[in-house]
Design a protein around this motif. Structure first.
Motif, PDB file in Angstrom:
ATOM      1  N   SER A   1       0.832  -1.197   0.000  1.00  9.66           N
ATOM      2  CA  SER A   1       0.000   0.000   0.000  1.00  9.66           C
ATOM      3  C   SER A   1       0.870   1.251   0.000  1.00  9.66           C
ATOM      4  O   SER A   1       2.074   1.182   0.239  1.00  9.66           O
ATOM      5  CB  SER A   1      -0.938   0.003   1.202  1.00  9.66           C
ATOM      6  OG  SER A   1      -1.883   1.049   1.080  1.00  9.66           O
ATOM      7  N   LEU A   2       0.229   2.372  -0.279  1.00  5.72           N
ATOM      8  CA  LEU A   2       0.949   3.639  -0.309  1.00  5.72           C
ATOM      9  C   LEU A   2       1.168   4.162   1.105  1.00  5.72           C
ATOM     10  O   LEU A   2       0.342   3.919   1.987  1.00  5.72           O
ATOM     11  CB  LEU A   2       0.146   4.664  -1.110  1.00  5.72           C
ATOM     12  CG  LEU A   2      -0.081   4.305  -2.578  1.00  5.72           C
ATOM     13  CD1 LEU A   2      -1.166   5.183  -3.180  1.00  5.72           C
ATOM     14  CD2 LEU A   2       1.223   4.449  -3.363  1.00  5.72           C
ATOM     15  N   PRO A   3       2.273   4.886   1.325  1.00  6.07           N
ATOM     16  CA  PRO A   3       2.483   5.527   2.628  1.00  6.07           C
ATOM     17  C   PRO A   3       1.323   6.480   2.903  1.00  6.07           C
ATOM     18  O   PRO A   3       0.841   7.151   1.994  1.00  6.07           O
ATOM     19  CB  PRO A   3       3.789   6.313   2.434  1.00  6.07           C
ATOM     20  CG  PRO A   3       4.462   5.685   1.259  1.00  6.07           C
ATOM     21  CD  PRO A   3       3.370   5.156   0.386  1.00  6.07           C
ATOM     22  N   GLU A   4       0.867   6.502   4.137  1.00  8.64           N
ATOM     23  CA  GLU A   4      -0.268   7.361   4.466  1.00  8.64           C
ATOM     24  C   GLU A   4       0.010   8.162   5.728  1.00  8.64           C
ATOM     25  O   GLU A   4       0.893   7.816   6.522  1.00  8.64           O
ATOM     26  CB  GLU A   4      -1.530   6.518   4.635  1.00  8.64           C
ATOM     27  CG  GLU A   4      -1.428   5.447   5.709  1.00  8.64           C
ATOM     28  CD  GLU A   4      -2.657   4.556   5.729  1.00  8.64           C
ATOM     29  OE1 GLU A   4      -3.363   4.535   6.754  1.00  8.64           O
ATOM     30  OE2 GLU A   4      -2.907   3.864   4.725  1.00  8.64           O
ATOM     31  N   PHE A   5      -0.749   9.228   5.905  1.00 12.72           N
ATOM     32  CA  PHE A   5      -0.586  10.050   7.108  1.00 12.72           C
ATOM     33  C   PHE A   5      -1.933  10.652   7.475  1.00 12.72           C
ATOM     34  O   PHE A   5      -2.824  10.782   6.623  1.00 12.72           O
ATOM     35  CB  PHE A   5       0.444  11.168   6.864  1.00 12.72           C
ATOM     36  CG  PHE A   5       0.125  12.036   5.688  1.00 12.72           C
ATOM     37  CD1 PHE A   5      -0.666  13.160   5.836  1.00 12.72           C
ATOM     38  CD2 PHE A   5       0.588  11.714   4.418  1.00 12.72           C
ATOM     39  CE1 PHE A   5      -0.974  13.972   4.744  1.00 12.72           C
ATOM     40  CE2 PHE A   5       0.285  12.519   3.325  1.00 12.72           C
ATOM     41  CZ  PHE A   5      -0.495  13.645   3.488  1.00 12.72           C
TER      42      PHE A   5
END
Length: 386
Positions: free
Chosen positions: A295-299
């Motif tokens: 998955s994509l890095p998230e914040f």
DNA sequence: TACCCGTGGCA
DNA sequence: TTGCCAAGGGT
């Protein structure tokens, strides 16, 4: 149907909705009499017979279908089932595969713990059971990802074992036919339904195996094609003569709707970090949401702010930042609002080398549905093989 | 024991 | 658009 209408259903527990069911209440024998026989006869004439996982007694093929069909509609499962069988013709093939490959084939189907358990189950069948599925539902249920209902379904279809299922279809059919009130997802009501499921089984006899296959399939078919949630087709139902809900015109009140809490909403940002033809896609932990997928890095929040540095990307490495269209994704238990950011970087910063995936490897990557949507929109995969 | 865990179709 | 939930199991 010229059978006499059973009046014994009059004696059914008629406790009001959500009342604590009498633990001692057990289905009257007359309520279930003849039920199974009518379901069996109906299934053989009017049930489904051409689904890809039917017309086989191979426990592997049956097991694979049952796992995929957990909380998942038939039409959704079809292409996944075909791909799995093509790639893994036997349980040994599946057991020998790397878990990452299993996740790639499962990506998009949801409930990813099923894929991890599927893989672990295949390995147990090979290592503990000599490559053959256990011979009884009781033993089958000891395997990962297989509960009471799924074990019974596998044993019934593969071996003709006389063991009851209780899935969403059966709960709906039972709630209506036997007039069982109360939220079926609660433990107490579910236990009552298991009681009915055991009592309603076809009688023991020489043709029990064949009857069990037809009966088990018949309950599912009845729920899927006749006793539907919205508008049940009571006119052609094989058990209409004894259906409590039909007699009382309460088909739409049963099964009792569960009380749902409002689902929370959350906003996050996702980073599509691109560097030298690769995209940053770390694998997620095995447990939790999207476990085991890339998955994509998230914040938290919508603006990257200091998030980039936190992920190991120094400000001077970033060539360009583009904010992409907002994407919302609704899970069963919460709603997610995703603000995607496309970031062109001229260095990998301090990021882990293993976390980068080549852009031309994206089409087959194990991505969660909304991430797949983002990636395809950005890199133009359209909807080829998904 | 309630809650967690995905996705897509449908009314 | 929104809510519902489907061949449930694990914790």
């Amino acid at each position: 149907m010229n059978e006499p209408i059973l009046s014994a259903t009059d004696t059914l527990n008629t406790a009001s909705d959500n009342a604590l069911p009498d633990a001692a209440s057990c289905p009257p024998a007359a309520a279930t009499r003849g039920f199974a026989e009518r379901v069996v006869t109906w299934q053989r004439q009017h049930g489904r017979h051409a689904l890809p996982w039917q017309n086989t007694h191979d426990p592997y093929r049956i097991w694979l279908s049952e796992i995929m069909l957990q909380q998942t509609q038939v039409a959704t499962v079809m292409p996944y089932y075909a791909r799995f069988l093509e790639r893994f013709p036997t349980v040994a093939d599946l057991a020998a595969a790397p878990q990452a490959v299993v996740m790639e084939l499962w990506a998009g189907l949801g409930y990813y713990a099923r894929a991890r358990n599927l893989h672990a189950c295949a390995q147990q069948v090979v290592e503990k059971w000599g490559g053959k599925f256990p011979p009884t539902a009781e033993d089958i249920q000891t395997l990962p990802g297989i509960g009471r209902s799924t074990a019974a379904a596998i044993a019934a279809f593969a071996y003709g074992e006389r063991s009851p299922i209780l899935d969403g279809n059966v709960k709906r059919v039972f709630a209506r036919h036997f007039g069982i009130h109360g939220d079926p997802t609660t433990r107490a009501v579910e236990l009552r339904m298991w009681d009915y499921a055991e009592k309603a089984l076809p009688p023991i006899g020489p043709d029990t195996p064949d009857a069990m296959r037809s009966y088990t399939q018949g309950l599912m078919d009845l729920g899927a094609t006749i006793c539907k949630r919205g508008d049940p087709d009571c006119g052609v139902c094989p058990v209409r003569a004894t259906c409590v809900a039909l007699r009382e015109a309460r088909q739409h009140e049963l099964p009792t709707a569960r009380i749902r809490k409002a689902i929370p909403e959350r906003s996050i940002g996702m980073l599509i970090v691109e560097h030298e033809g690769r995209v940053l896609l770390p694998r997620r932990p095995a447990t939790g949401i999207w476990g085991g997928l890339l998955s994509l890095p998230e914040f938290d929040g919508e603006e990257p702010g200091t998030a980039l540095a936190t992920f190991g990307l120094p400000a001077d490495a970033i060539v360009r930042i583009d904010r992409l269209a907002l994407l919302s994704h609704t899970f069963t238990h919460f709603k997610l609002h995703i603000t995607p950011w496309h970031i062109r970087s001229q260095s990998a910063g301090s990021l882990n080398t293993d976390d980068w995936l080549a852009i031309d490897a994206l089409p087959s990557a194990a991505l969660p549905a909304p991430v797949r949507k983002l990636i395809d929109a950005l890199y133009g995969q359209d909807d080829l093989l998904r």
